[in-house]
Design a protein around this motif. Sequence first.
Motif: not given
Length: 318
Positions: A199, A233-237, A240
């Motif tokens: 993260k 991990k869909r919001e892992e900046k 992305i």
Amino acid sequence: MSADSKNIHIIYFTSAGGRLAERIADGIAEVSTVTDGRGGTAGEWTRQYFCRGNILVFIGAAGIAVRMIAPLIEAKDRDPGVLVIDERGQYVIPILSGHVGGANECAVKIAGLIGASPVLTTASDVNGLFAVDTFAAKNGLVPDDPKKVKRFAARVVEDKRAAILIPEAAARITPFAEDDPDVLTLVPRCVVIGMGCRKGKGADELYAFLDEVLRALRLNPASVRAIASIDVKREEKGLIELADRLGVPFLTFTVEELEKTGGRDRFSDSERVRQAVGTGNVCERAAAAAGAVRFLLRKTSMDGMTVCVGIAPQKLEV
């Protein structure tokens, strides 16, 4: 022109043009918007939709279209397709990005619908010859050098023969990096990157890691189709931003979807990872869920990052 996306935008400037626009919209599913340009909105409309993947249709004078798009034109591999149709629907004329942007194909389709004549001016179409950039766009291939596309097309037009029969015109289709200046390389988007990370990992660090892996495998970065990971991990900046930098989608899958990709004998599963996230291998299973059928590189780890490189099948159409 892709049948699975509504990417055609039409603007008209007269009542007759409006009726023609509605007729086209009723007959072609890819039409997304129809706009009345009589309120002085043509410039704003053009700027809004002038991006790769769209096709802009001006129903009116060619001069209007030329003035609207002129300040926005960049390069043939980035500009959208642009067409002009007279308000009586007699002629459909692609004026920009006929091959790569799909304007020629769209013109033929619209002309067939309204009973008009498509006016194609690109040399390969006029002579009924193979167009390598149309072939590439249709199959999701990325030319390694736009200048080579131009030289290849010129040789085909000059000899008036099929490209595969012309010794002087050579092209290869491969995801691997090539440096032959005389051979056009069409890069298929067939590489799926499975990736996981601790993260907070930044995009720069993730990009450097992936770039090192691609270089070691001699893969062209343009061959990457998607970055894939687990849904937690869909919001892992960082992931992305990495996908955005590569211009590819970031796909995430649930534990259930990852587990459906095969038994533990197919992947290098870890019991520690399974206890932590519910599946024994994130990157390999994510790549498989995204379409990879074989691997060029199995799970590799470095400083809180894991990556694998898979190959997905790609069908080519002439």
